[in-house]
Scaffold this motif. Structure first.
Motif, PDB file in Angstrom:
ATOM      1  N   MET A  78       9.256 -10.050 -12.332  1.00 62.00           N
ATOM      2  CA  MET A  78      10.403  -9.857 -11.447  1.00 62.00           C
ATOM      3  C   MET A  78      11.190  -8.598 -11.816  1.00 62.00           C
ATOM      4  O   MET A  78      11.707  -7.893 -10.936  1.00 62.00           O
ATOM      5  CB  MET A  78      11.316 -11.085 -11.490  1.00 62.00           C
ATOM      6  N   LEU A  79      11.300  -8.303 -13.102  1.00 65.97           N
ATOM      7  CA  LEU A  79      11.951  -7.055 -13.514  1.00 65.97           C
ATOM      8  C   LEU A  79      11.142  -5.853 -13.035  1.00 65.97           C
ATOM      9  O   LEU A  79      11.711  -4.841 -12.603  1.00 65.97           O
ATOM     10  CB  LEU A  79      12.109  -7.017 -15.037  1.00 65.97           C
ATOM     11  N   GLY A  80       9.821  -5.972 -13.107  1.00 66.88           N
ATOM     12  CA  GLY A  80       8.966  -4.906 -12.590  1.00 66.88           C
ATOM     13  C   GLY A  80       9.150  -4.719 -11.095  1.00 66.88           C
ATOM     14  O   GLY A  80       9.173  -3.582 -10.602  1.00 66.88           O
ATOM     15  N   GLY A  83      12.332  -2.783 -10.512  1.00 70.09           N
ATOM     16  CA  GLY A  83      12.144  -1.361 -10.789  1.00 70.09           C
ATOM     17  C   GLY A  83      11.369  -0.654  -9.693  1.00 70.09           C
ATOM     18  O   GLY A  83      11.710   0.469  -9.294  1.00 70.09           O
ATOM     19  N   LEU A  84      10.344  -1.292  -9.170  1.00 72.38           N
ATOM     20  CA  LEU A  84       9.555  -0.702  -8.085  1.00 72.38           C
ATOM     21  C   LEU A  84      10.378  -0.593  -6.805  1.00 72.38           C
ATOM     22  O   LEU A  84      10.263   0.390  -6.062  1.00 72.38           O
ATOM     23  CB  LEU A  84       8.304  -1.542  -7.839  1.00 72.38           C
ATOM     24  N   ARG A  90      14.647   4.727  -3.474  1.00 75.38           N
ATOM     25  CA  ARG A  90      15.168   6.049  -3.804  1.00 75.38           C
ATOM     26  C   ARG A  90      14.321   7.146  -3.169  1.00 75.38           C
ATOM     27  O   ARG A  90      14.848   8.138  -2.658  1.00 75.38           O
ATOM     28  CB  ARG A  90      15.213   6.235  -5.312  1.00 75.38           C
ATOM     29  N   ARG A  91      13.006   6.962  -3.179  1.00 78.30           N
ATOM     30  CA  ARG A  91      12.127   7.974  -2.605  1.00 78.30           C
ATOM     31  C   ARG A  91      12.265   8.026  -1.078  1.00 78.30           C
ATOM     32  O   ARG A  91      12.191   9.086  -0.474  1.00 78.30           O
ATOM     33  CB  ARG A  91      10.677   7.695  -2.993  1.00 78.30           C
ATOM     34  N   ALA A 129       5.134  -5.627  -4.319  1.00 77.46           N
ATOM     35  CA  ALA A 129       6.028  -4.483  -4.524  1.00 77.46           C
ATOM     36  C   ALA A 129       5.250  -3.266  -5.016  1.00 77.46           C
ATOM     37  O   ALA A 129       5.511  -2.130  -4.603  1.00 77.46           O
ATOM     38  CB  ALA A 129       7.128  -4.851  -5.523  1.00 77.46           C
ATOM     39  N   LEU A 130       4.277  -3.497  -5.900  1.00 82.53           N
ATOM     40  CA  LEU A 130       3.459  -2.396  -6.406  1.00 82.53           C
ATOM     41  C   LEU A 130       2.647  -1.759  -5.283  1.00 82.53           C
ATOM     42  O   LEU A 130       2.517  -0.529  -5.214  1.00 82.53           O
ATOM     43  CB  LEU A 130       2.531  -2.911  -7.499  1.00 82.53           C
ATOM     44  N   SER A 131       2.125  -2.579  -4.390  1.00 81.09           N
ATOM     45  CA  SER A 131       1.368  -2.055  -3.256  1.00 81.09           C
ATOM     46  C   SER A 131       2.248  -1.217  -2.344  1.00 81.09           C
ATOM     47  O   SER A 131       1.869  -0.118  -1.919  1.00 81.09           O
ATOM     48  CB  SER A 131       0.738  -3.212  -2.479  1.00 81.09           C
ATOM     49  N   ALA A 132       3.441  -1.719  -2.037  1.00 77.37           N
ATOM     50  CA  ALA A 132       4.375  -0.971  -1.186  1.00 77.37           C
ATOM     51  C   ALA A 132       4.797   0.334  -1.852  1.00 77.37           C
ATOM     52  O   ALA A 132       4.891   1.385  -1.201  1.00 77.37           O
ATOM     53  CB  ALA A 132       5.602  -1.830  -0.878  1.00 77.37           C
ATOM     54  N   TRP A 133       5.043   0.285  -3.157  1.00 73.35           N
ATOM     55  CA  TRP A 133       5.420   1.495  -3.893  1.00 73.35           C
ATOM     56  C   TRP A 133       4.295   2.524  -3.841  1.00 73.35           C
ATOM     57  O   TRP A 133       4.556   3.724  -3.685  1.00 73.35           O
ATOM     58  CB  TRP A 133       5.732   1.125  -5.340  1.00 73.35           C
TER      59      TRP A 133
END
Length: 219
Positions: A78-80, A83-84, A90-91, A129-133
């Motif tokens: 969840m912390l990861g 961060g993602l 931000r991007r 979230a990693l996939s979206a990032w």
């Protein structure tokens, strides 16, 4: 993130039924993988995710660190995800938007609970979230670079099958993609009926979900 971790860690209690089930099944699955031990039941027949993904990882962690360790693993996921979310937002927008999105997400009740809950939900959220990032991060790279988002997305679907409802059907479907489109609460009204109820927000939502929804209903 420190606030998010603190809010999750303040929750405590004995193992919930789902936590015990997934960890125990993970030990059975691990024994099956390593020693060929016969499974007591077919976990794949009723689990909401592949039994050889998250449950096995949870069993390995449980063997070394117990239930607390498995819950801490959920907190790391969840912390990861937080961060993602910050990096992605931000991007797409700016620093202020990224901080706001991360701050809001970190204090949600679901975020706090999943951060101290030894089930596959936190892992699925992180992978999604990693996939979206990855999609956003590769926007200035070659078109093929976006395929980097495919492995974590596929793993997210495997860890928790319900993730596909989030990615393909933002409006919600109650888990039944076979129902006729006219039964769906978000279906576009036919003919002249309901035209006055369609606003810009509804049209945008229908646009977002059209590709995935129509493909699913065709099957």
């Amino acid at each position: 993130m420190l606030v998010q971790a603190g809010l999750s860690l303040r929750l405590s209690g004995t193992a919930f039924q789902d936590e015990a089930l997934y960890i125990a099944s993970g030990h059975y699955e691990l024994a099956n993988l390593l020693h060929g031990t016969k499974l007591p039941v077919d976990f794949a027949a009723y689990f909401s995710g592949h039994p050889k993904l998250y449950p096995v990882i949870a069993a390995v962690v449980d063997s070394q660190f117990g239930l607390t360790g498995v819950r801490l693993l959920s907190l790391l996921f969840m912390l990861g995800a937080t961060g993602l979310l910050y990096s992605l937002t931000r991007r797409l927008f700016n620093l202020r938007a990224g901080l706001g999105a991360a701050a809001l997400f970190s204090v949600l009740q679901s975020t706090m609970v999943l951060g101290n809950f030894a089930t596959y939900d936190a892992a699925a959220v992180f992978l999604l979230a990693l996939s979206a990032w990855a999609v956003v991060r590769t926007d200035r790279m070659s078109a093929a670079a976006v395929l980097l988002a495919a492995p974590p997305a596929a793993l997210a679907f495997g860890v928790k099958y319900g993730v596909r409802h989030v990615s393909a059907d933002p409006c919600g479907s109650g888990g039944d993609h076979r129902a006729p489109a006219s039964w769906h609460p978000c279906a576009r009204p036919r003919g002249d009926a309901g035209r006055g109820n369609r606003g810009p927000a509804r049209d945008r939502l229908l646009l977002l979900r059209s590709a995935g929804r129509h493909q699913l209903h065709d099957h």
